[in-house]
Enzyme design. Structure first.
Site, PDB file in Angstrom:
ATOM      1  CG  ASN A 186      -8.717   9.135  13.770  1.00 20.82           C
ATOM      2  OD1 ASN A 186      -7.630   9.452  14.250  1.00 20.82           O
ATOM      3  ND2 ASN A 186      -8.825   8.640  12.557  1.00 20.82           N
ATOM      4  CE  LYS A 195      -4.729   7.649  13.683  1.00 18.60           C
ATOM      5  NZ  LYS A 195      -5.712   7.585  12.625  1.00 18.60           N
ATOM      6  CG  ASP A 205      -0.022   0.400  -4.407  1.00 20.85           C
ATOM      7  OD1 ASP A 205      -0.232   0.912  -3.294  1.00 20.85           O
ATOM      8  OD2 ASP A 205      -0.834   0.485  -5.354  1.00 20.85           O
ATOM      9  N   GLY A 224       0.835  -1.194   0.000  1.00 20.43           N
ATOM     10  CA  GLY A 224       0.000   0.000   0.000  1.00 20.43           C
ATOM     11  C   GLY A 224       0.867   1.240   0.000  1.00 20.43           C
ATOM     12  CB  SER A 256      -1.913  10.350  14.312  1.00 17.25           C
ATOM     13  OG  SER A 256      -2.428  11.652  14.102  1.00 17.25           O
ATOM     14  CD  GLU A 309      -8.160  13.937  13.093  1.00 26.40           C
ATOM     15  OE1 GLU A 309      -8.745  13.552  12.060  1.00 26.40           O
ATOM     16  OE2 GLU A 309      -7.005  13.569  13.391  1.00 26.40           O
ATOM     17  CE1 TYR A 310     -13.554  11.625  12.387  1.00 29.68           C
ATOM     18  CE2 TYR A 310     -15.920  11.386  12.619  1.00 29.68           C
ATOM     19  CZ  TYR A 310     -14.733  11.011  12.015  1.00 29.68           C
ATOM     20  OH  TYR A 310     -14.740  10.047  11.048  1.00 29.68           O
ATOM     21  N   GLY A 325       1.458   5.270   3.179  1.00 27.04           N
ATOM     22  CA  GLY A 325       2.391   4.161   3.021  1.00 27.04           C
ATOM     23  C   GLY A 325       3.693   4.567   2.354  1.00 27.04           C
TER      24      GLY A 325
END
Length: 339
Positions: A192, A188, A30, A7, A120, A195-196, A12
């Site tokens: 997030n 994580k 990939d 990826g 992150s 973060e929202y 990545g």
């Protein structure tokens, strides 16, 4: 150390670049062969097929998957026959933590070690370093410490907390072992969700500032529009871009999110290039669901999640129902479709 990366999107590819800059050997794969060729030209060993990718890695292999959560299970199914006992499989995307628990148990039966890592840092991580939240077998995590150390942002990324002395804890370096399978992605996920909420608060505050000149505008005066009381209160023509800049300096609301917001506003004060439709990739939903399961109030995160739904007109039918009720019970003149 040697690491294989599957990826090569925005995250990545930059993870690979940061590792190679520090002298680590990277094997990459990939579906997009142009992405493979680009990193091969930068020093990685590129593979055009999964079996060749695995064969290029030295046992015990460390394979990092950095792809959307929806494709992780199918990728693991393709990898399993190619891996051997003792190999390490890392999911660094934003997978649901419960899926990690299931995957870990399934892979353990084959002797494959599964790690889940919340990452992150976004597109700025190549230069700034990343924040890594790691779940899985502690001994294996410790064995791969040179990888985490290279990718992380390091002690200098923030002022050391008063009272912290001596050798820094890994958390101070920007990476942390959080617990068994799923723990990394659980941390994580909540990250997030937070973060929202932070993003929503900045956006709402700036929207209020942007509209602070409403009192000087020509306002509709009819039975269907609530009048603005005391228009003289709202006569401020504020420069939101400049306000973002001053908030960045000495304010208690300074943050990286504010930094990049200021960058966007400096390029386009009205943000005319954006539609205002805000996506959500799942973590906010999972955070709210976990809050419900655990009986923890999370009103801000839930509201921020629903704001994203509303930005995509996913409340459109409910809005039409409201309009219909208002029109029916009071004979109010509602705006017709297309009006």
């Amino acid at each position: 150390m040697q690491l294989g990366m599957i990826g090569l999107g925005r995250m990545g590819a930059n993870l690979v670049r940061r590792l190679m800059r520090a002298g680590h050997e990277c094997v990459v794969y990939d579906l997009n062969q142009d992405a493979v060729s680009e990193l091969a030209n930068e020093g990685a060993l590129g593979a055009t097929e999964l079996d060749k990718f695995v064969a290029a890695l030295n046992p015990p292999r460390a394979v990092w998957i950095m792809i959307p959560a929806a494709f992780v299970d199918s990728t693991i199914e393709q990898l399993q026959p190619l891996l051997e006992p003792g190999d390490i499989l890392i999911d660094g995307g934003n997978s649901f933590f419960e899926d990690d628990i299931v995957r870990s148990k399934k892979l353990d039966d084959q002797g494959i070690v599964y790690l889940d890592i919340g990452v992150s840092g976004g597109v700025y991580g190549l230069e700034r370093g990343y924040c890594l939240m790691i779940g899985g077998d502690r001994a294996v995590v410790e064995r791969l410490d040179p990888i985490w150390h290279t990718l992380s942002s390091g002690l200098e990324a923030a002022h050391r907390t008063p009272g912290k002395e001596g050798d820094p804890h890994p958390g101070e370096m920007g990476y942390l072992y959080c617990g068994p399978a799923g723990a990394g992605h659980f941390v994580k996920m909540v990250h997030n969700g937070v973060e929202y909420g932070v993003m929503a608060a900045y956006a709402e505050g700036m929207a209020i500032l942007d509209r602070a000149d409403l009192g000087s505008a020509a306002l509709r005066k009819d039975a269907e529009t609530a009048p603005l009381r005391d228009p003289w209160r709202y006569q401020y023509d504020l420069d939101v871009s400049a306000i973002a800049e001053v908030w960045r300096r000495g304010s208690v609301v300074t943050s990286f999110l504010l930094d990049i917001t200021a960058m966007a506003l400096s390029r386009d004060r009205e943000l005319t290039e954006l539609s205002g439709r805000v996506s959500d990739s799942g973590e906010g939903r999972w955070t709210v669901q976990s809050a419900i399961d655990l009986g923890v109030p999370a009103q801000v995160i839930a509201a921020a999640l629903h704001q994203r739904f509303a930005s995509r007109d996913e409340g459109d039918f409910a809005d039409r129902v409201l309009s219909a009720m208002r029109q029916e019970f009071g004979g109010h003149v509602e705006v017709p479709a297309g009006g």
